[in-house]
Design a protein around this motif. Structure first.
Motif, short mmCIF file in Angstrom:
data_model
loop_
_atom_site.label_atom_id
_atom_site.label_comp_id
_atom_site.label_asym_id
_atom_site.label_seq_id
_atom_site.Cartn_x
_atom_site.Cartn_y
_atom_site.Cartn_z
N PHE A 145 -12.88 0.94 -1.36
CA PHE A 145 -13.59 0.28 -0.43
C PHE A 145 -14.65 1.12 0.28
O PHE A 145 -14.70 2.38 0.28
N GLU A 146 -15.58 0.46 1.18
CA GLU A 146 -16.61 1.38 1.94
C GLU A 146 -15.76 2.42 3.00
O GLU A 146 -14.69 1.83 3.38
N PRO A 147 -16.52 3.44 3.16
CA PRO A 147 -15.85 4.40 4.18
C PRO A 147 -15.55 4.06 5.69
O PRO A 147 -16.34 3.22 5.99
N ILE A 148 -14.50 4.28 6.30
CA ILE A 148 -13.98 3.74 7.48
C ILE A 148 -14.34 5.00 8.49
O ILE A 148 -14.07 5.87 8.14
N ILE A 201 1.17 -1.18 0.04
CA ILE A 201 0.04 -0.03 -0.11
C ILE A 201 1.10 1.31 0.06
O ILE A 201 1.93 1.22 0.82
N LYS A 202 0.68 2.17 -0.93
CA LYS A 202 1.56 3.40 -1.00
C LYS A 202 0.73 4.58 -0.65
O LYS A 202 1.36 5.64 -0.30
N ARG A 203 -0.67 4.42 -0.47
CA ARG A 203 -1.36 5.73 -0.13
C ARG A 203 -2.76 5.14 0.28
O ARG A 203 -3.43 4.40 -0.38
N ILE A 204 -3.33 5.90 1.20
CA ILE A 204 -4.65 5.50 1.72
C ILE A 204 -5.26 7.08 1.76
O ILE A 204 -4.85 7.98 2.31
N ILE A 205 -6.51 7.13 1.13
CA ILE A 205 -7.21 8.41 1.19
C ILE A 205 -8.64 8.06 1.91
O ILE A 205 -9.57 7.31 1.42
N ASP A 230 -15.51 10.49 3.69
CA ASP A 230 -17.10 10.02 4.26
C ASP A 230 -17.47 9.10 3.00
O ASP A 230 -18.64 8.21 3.31
N GLU A 231 -17.18 9.32 1.89
CA GLU A 231 -17.76 8.72 0.89
C GLU A 231 -17.08 7.00 0.50
O GLU A 231 -17.63 6.08 0.18
N GLN A 232 -15.89 7.01 0.91
CA GLN A 232 -15.16 5.74 0.52
C GLN A 232 -13.86 5.77 1.31
O GLN A 232 -13.37 6.88 1.73
N THR A 233 -12.93 4.58 1.29
CA THR A 233 -11.65 4.63 1.55
C THR A 233 -10.97 4.05 0.26
O THR A 233 -11.33 3.15 -0.18
N GLN A 234 -10.19 4.90 -0.42
CA GLN A 234 -9.23 4.68 -1.48
C GLN A 234 -7.99 4.18 -1.06
O GLN A 234 -7.21 4.78 -0.33
N VAL A 235 -7.59 3.24 -1.57
CA VAL A 235 -6.08 2.66 -1.40
C VAL A 235 -5.56 2.61 -2.76
O VAL A 235 -5.78 1.58 -3.60
#
Length: 589
Positions: free
Chosen positions: A112-115, A43-47, A50-55
């Protein structure tokens, strides 16, 4: 092309929400993690919004390999899972997969679903391939690991010159603690060492207890290299015969030093602390990050697989020269560390080239016996140079004898003749030590399914008696049962313990039965056929010493020995299966 359209749409959606000001956004670059059982994805970045979790991740593989991700991929926190929604790579192969490019890696984006806020760590889980990255940090900081203060204040010392290598048979003991481990992790821990008699590619699986501790014992012929692999990370060790080493391993730092994305940051940070033999050299091996062989470089095989013979030789020689120059000018490393790394790299350069052609040179260092590739080097010297140098003649004979014993579990007359022709007495001693260890392991395996008669030499006396009996079973819980053939309560308790054995079958528990000369030998031999375990019939002196020393004033009597070989519990009279089960489970933790 489709993946880029999808990415643009995704970014636009995020931008629209941002303008509305209805969400919180958090971004973590190259997030830290605790450990990973795969090197196929990082994993090089996680964003987080409220809408999503982008990996944003990197998928690694052989050039041309299909790039596919499972729909069962999720982010997990405790019992909560955040499922995969979309990806710019084929999910389950339902769309035509792209292929890994010649670089051996591909950037991918997963949604992914938002965390929820307040969640600080997640595990990345790809269920179909069983990829797990544990403890991915969403806060931009390192995972918290408790490191005892006596380790935090310990300075990193430079190692002095290597001692001249001398053959000396002895047992090396490693007591380890994995800092940052918790029992929910699925750690694959494997121990390997440079053994002249047997090239053990599989290695020895190491059991990690619930508190993160482990125990390893291995026979050595001389000091030298060993490796402890923890999931996809590797800790190099230098072990000495007859020495006990204690190691404290910082699991996240060791794991991240093996990451392609984080190795530049953690590759030269201290990842373990040592007490005992060669502690300064071991601490440097756990810090400075120079490889001991070419193929330790990530993607070495993939990068060199398409090279011509000349290109391959040039590549290998260039890499050795690069490390040699760096080490010669690296003032922070100790002399033993510099010697040991360069020795291993030089030998590895020669045998790596020798594996695809003629070995191009000769090792000049008098310390080459310490090298991982020592026996391969000697083999290639005979093959390419026609020279049988150093100990190679004795090593070949020893290997022949040992390999035959592994198959037959005994020495033939030819083996005995060959052993007499071995000139080095320590190599001969090593064969006998290794074969005895094999016999002990076979005895242990057999005792779980049937009864096994073991013998304790009559000369073993006093404080040496119990250690000699339990020595083969270090790392396992041991129940020592004092009994006699004429003892009715003993027979009754053994009947109850049969059920206990069944319940504890998945656990590493050894059952040892001790009796003395008051049990007639013929009666004893008949009785034990129905009692699975390891059976000893002791001399009167041995029996009386143990009973007096450990307070066994009546039978049945029991000693519970923990995995580290220490006495944990003692009972006179049968305490019941519930008590023994609790004790044995605790003894194996």
């Amino acid at each position: 092309m489709k993946k880029y359209v999808w990415l643009v749409c995704l970014m636009c959606c995020i931008g629209m929400v941002a303008q509305a000001g209805n969400y919180r956004k958090r971004e973590v670059t190259n997030p830290c993690f605790v450990t990973a059982n795969t090197s196929k994805i990082e994993i090089k970045r996680i964003i987080l919004t409220d809408e999503q979790t982008q990996v944003d991740a990197v998928l690694y593989g052989k050039p041309g390999e299909l790039a596919v991700i499972s729909s069962n991929t999720c982010l997990r926190n405790g019992g909560q899972e955040f499922v995969l929604r979309e990806a710019n790579v084929s999910i389950d192969g339902k769309t035509v997969p792209e292929r890994i490019p010649d670089s051996g890696k591909m950037d991918i984006i997963l949604s992914f679903e938002p965390i929820p806020q307040g969640v600080h760590t997640v595990d990345f889980v790809e269920k179909d391939e069983d990829w797990i990255i544990y403890g991915v940090q969403l806060t931009g900081v390192e995972p918290y690991v408790y490191v005892p203060s006596f380790l935090q204040t310990r300075p990193l010392e430079k190692s002095r010159s290597l001692l001249s290598p001398q053959l000396k048979v002895g047992k090396s003991i490693i007591n380890g603690y994995i800092l940052g481990y918790h029992p929910g992790m699925n750690l694959d821990v494997v121990f390997r060492h440079s053994d002249w008699l047997f090239d053990d590619e599989w290695g020895q699986t190491v059991r990690v207890h619930q508190d993160g501790s482990f125990h390893i014992e291995t026979d050595l012929l001389l000091a030298g290299g060993a490796r402890l692999q923890i999931n996809k990370a590797q800790l190099d060790l230098f072990l000495m015969p007859g020495e006990e080493t204690t190691v404290y391993i910082h699991l996240p730092k060791l794991s991240m030093s093996a990451s392609r994305l984080l190795k530049d940051k953690y590759g030269q940070e201290q990842k373990a602390w040592f007490d005992g033999g060669a502690s300064a050299l071991n601490a440097e091996l756990a810090t400075w990050g120079y490889p001991l062989s070419m193929n330790e470089e990530p993607g070495f095989e993939d990068l060199t697989s398409r090279l011509s013979a000349n290109e391959y030789a040039k590549y290998v020689k260039h890499h050795y020269a690069k490390y040699e120059k760096a080490l010669q000018h690296d003032e922070k490393v100790g002399e033993a560390y510099r010697q040991y790394v360069l020795l291993n790299l030089k030998m590895n350069e020669l045998v790596t080239l020798g594996a695809k052609g003629e070995m191009p040179g000769i090792v000049q260092s008098p310390y080459f016996r310490y090298g991982y590739d020592y026996t391969t080097y000697l083999e290639y010297m005979e093959r390419d140079k026609g020279q049988t140098v150093d100990l190679w003649d004795d090593v070949k004979k020893a290997r022949t004898v040992y390999e035959h014993f592994v198959k037959e579990r005994k020495f033939s007359s030819d083996d005995k003749k060959l052993m007499k022709s071995i000139s080095q007495p320590e190599i001969l001693k090593y064969i006998k030590t290794k074969t005895k260890t094999l016999e002990e392991k076979a005895l242990l395996a057999e005792s779980s399914e049937t009864y096994v008669v073991a013998e304790l030499d009559e000369s073993v006396s006093g404080a040496d008696i119990l250690p000699a009996i339990i020595a083969p079973y270090k790392g396992q819980a041991v129940l020592v049962d004092f009994w006699a053939t004429w003892c009715g309560p003993c027979r009754k308790s053994m009947s109850a313990i049969r059920g206990l054995k069944k319940k504890l079958e998945p656990k590493d528990v050894v059952y040892i039965y001790l009796t003395g000369p008051s049990s007639p030998e013929t009666d004893w031999k008949t009785a034990i056929t129905d009692i699975n375990g390891v059976h000893y019939r002791l001399t009167k002196a041995q029996w009386e010493y143990l009973c007096k020393t450990y307070g066994i004033t009546g039978i049945p009597g029991y000693l519970v020995i923990s995995y580290d070989g220490k006495l944990q519990d003692k009972y006179v009279g049968f305490p019941g299966t519930d008590v023994l089960m609790k004790d044995l489970l605790r003894a194996g933790e």
